[in-house]
Design a protein around this motif. Structure first.
Motif, PDB file in Angstrom:
ATOM      1  N   ARG A 311      33.096   5.461  10.720  1.00 50.21           N
ATOM      2  CA  ARG A 311      33.955   6.640  10.561  1.00 50.21           C
ATOM      3  C   ARG A 311      35.166   6.275   9.548  1.00 50.21           C
ATOM      4  N   ASN A 312      35.627   5.048   9.920  1.00 50.41           N
ATOM      5  CA  ASN A 312      36.548   4.346   8.835  1.00 50.41           C
ATOM      6  C   ASN A 312      36.494   2.813   9.183  1.00 50.41           C
ATOM      7  N   LYS A 313      37.251   2.195   8.281  1.00 48.34           N
ATOM      8  CA  LYS A 313      37.160   0.689   8.324  1.00 48.34           C
ATOM      9  C   LYS A 313      37.502   0.056   9.474  1.00 48.34           C
ATOM     10  N   ASP A 373      33.764   7.030   1.967  1.00 47.70           N
ATOM     11  CA  ASP A 373      35.136   7.510   1.970  1.00 47.70           C
ATOM     12  C   ASP A 373      35.916   7.741   3.204  1.00 47.70           C
ATOM     13  N   GLU A 374      36.948   8.086   3.383  1.00 45.84           N
ATOM     14  CA  GLU A 374      37.526   8.527   4.608  1.00 45.84           C
ATOM     15  C   GLU A 374      37.165   9.892   5.257  1.00 45.84           C
TER      16      GLU A 374
END
Length: 404
Positions: A311-313, A373-374
């Motif tokens: 989902r995100n880093k 991307d986010e």
């Protein structure tokens, strides 16, 4: 001499009607009492001789029977007398529980029953589908930590044991009553250690395959593996596979899972995970590390793939199932399809409805790194599925309705 004495006494008894002097009566009474005592002594001696004879006969017969029994026992074949190959075949066919128990019979069987090649078969049969090289590495680290901890505890216990022995020596010299009822802490430690040895292998076998098997089957060891459709098939994880730490529950024949934290989110746990939702990691890549793709040049439309996504880093990667699709410029005709010659590859996730932002993504065949991307998340490394069993498992997990 006794016979002459006996005849004399009988003559005195038979001729009692004849007139005799006064002293003869006293002599007759004396001799009659002697005869009675002699008869009783003879009867007792005869009885004792008969008893001794019967006892000797019984002992002899019993000795004979014992000798026959010992001979029969000697004729029975001992397990260790079997040829080496036959004994190995017997041990190989034993179930894991029996193999573990028979190791306590003797030293020779103990050395054989803890052999790694015997336990590798049991490990492969029961755990081969859910454990991999990462599990063995984790077990080596775990066993080394246990050995180090045991060594430290023994070093700390030595001064206490010495103090206990010194105290016992002083008490034994100063007190007059026996102290056999007093048990030092070292004796209690030794008792506990022996009790533990009957249930678990000794430290010298800590690194053996048997120790790893017992730790897994008793739920004493958390091992790394991957879980399909994590968190009871939550809609946000359908057709995905995430890394987790697992512990076996022998009572329910299921597993407890602990997932890595997602950013600030606490560690998620899941109970009663069945065997069908587990697998061993297929690549030696940590959850937060990008997998280096080595199959991009071989991808063609219709190929089955798994791709990393998060989902995100701050989140760990999960492996998501998809297929290779056709480019927009292609008419999906396999005869004239040239998609495999293009620098771009289309990946489709058909569990989502058409028009969904999760339905497909286009990646570069030559310069693919982490993309995204986010808003839509980040896509990582790709691995091509070439084993039919892997593809079949994903199809069995297919959702009953299309996802949005």
């Amino acid at each position: 001499m006794l016979l002459y004495f006996f005849i004399t006494c009988l003559s005195l008894l038979f001729f009692k009607s004849l007139p005799l002097p006064p002293w003869a009566f006293e002599l007759r009474v004396l001799f009659s009492s002697k005869i009675k005592s002699l008869v009783s002594i003879g009867f007792l001696s005869q009885t004792q001789s008969s008893r001794s004879m019967s006892l000797s006969i019984g002992i002899g017969s019993r000795t004979t029977s014992n000798t026959k029994h010992d001979h029969e026992i000697k004729q029975q074949v001992c397990l260790l007398d079997l040829p080496e190959l036959a004994l190995e075949r017997i041990l190989e066919r034993l179930p894991a529980e029996s193999l573990f128990r028979i190791r306590g019979v003797c030293t020779s069987l103990r050395e054989r029953c803890v052999s790694d090649h015997l336990w590798e078969n049991h490990m492969k049969q029961k755990w081969g589908r859910v454990i991999g090289p990462a599990t063995y590495k984790e077990w080596q680290w775990h066993s080394m930590a246990n050995q180090k901890q045991s060594l430290n505890l023994n070093q700390l216990a030595k001064p206490q044991k010495a103090a206990d022995k010194g105290l016992m020596k002083i008490l034994s010299l100063s007190l007059s009553w026996p102290l056999s009822w007093i048990r030092s802490s070292s004796d209690r430690d030794e008792f506990v250690k022996r009790r533990r040895m009957t249930c678990f292998p000794s430290p010298q076998y800590e690194n053996s395959v048997m120790s790893c098997y017992l730790a897994l089957v008793t739920g004493r060891f958390w091992f790394p593996a991957q879980v399909y459709n994590r968190e009871n098939g939550h809609v946000g994880f359908v057709l995905s596979c995430y890394d987790a730490e697992l512990c076996y529950d022998p009572r329910s024949d299921t597993f407890q899972a602990r997932y890595p934290p997602h950013g600030r989110r606490a560690v998620a746990t899941e109970n009663c995970v069945p065997w069908e939702r587990l697998r061993a990691p297929h690549v030696d890549t940590l959850p937060h590390v990008l997998h280096i793709s080595d199959c991009l040049n071989d991808l063609r439309p219709g190929d089955h793939i798994e791709i990393q996504w998060r989902r995100n880093k701050e989140f760990p990667y999960g492996w998501w199932y998809g297929v290779v699709g056709h480019l927009e410029s292609c008419d999906d005709n396999e005869t004239y399809c040239l998609c495999h010659n293009s620098d771009n590859v289309v990946l489709e996730f058909n569990q989502y409805a058409r028009g969904s932002r999760w339905r497909c993504i286009t990646i570069s065949r030559k310069n693919h790194r982490e993309e995204g991307d986010e808003a839509d998340g980040f896509y990582g490394g790709i691995r091509k599925l070439q084993i039919k069993e892997e593809i079949s498992i994903w199809k069995q997990l297919w959702p009953t309705q299309v996802l949005e």
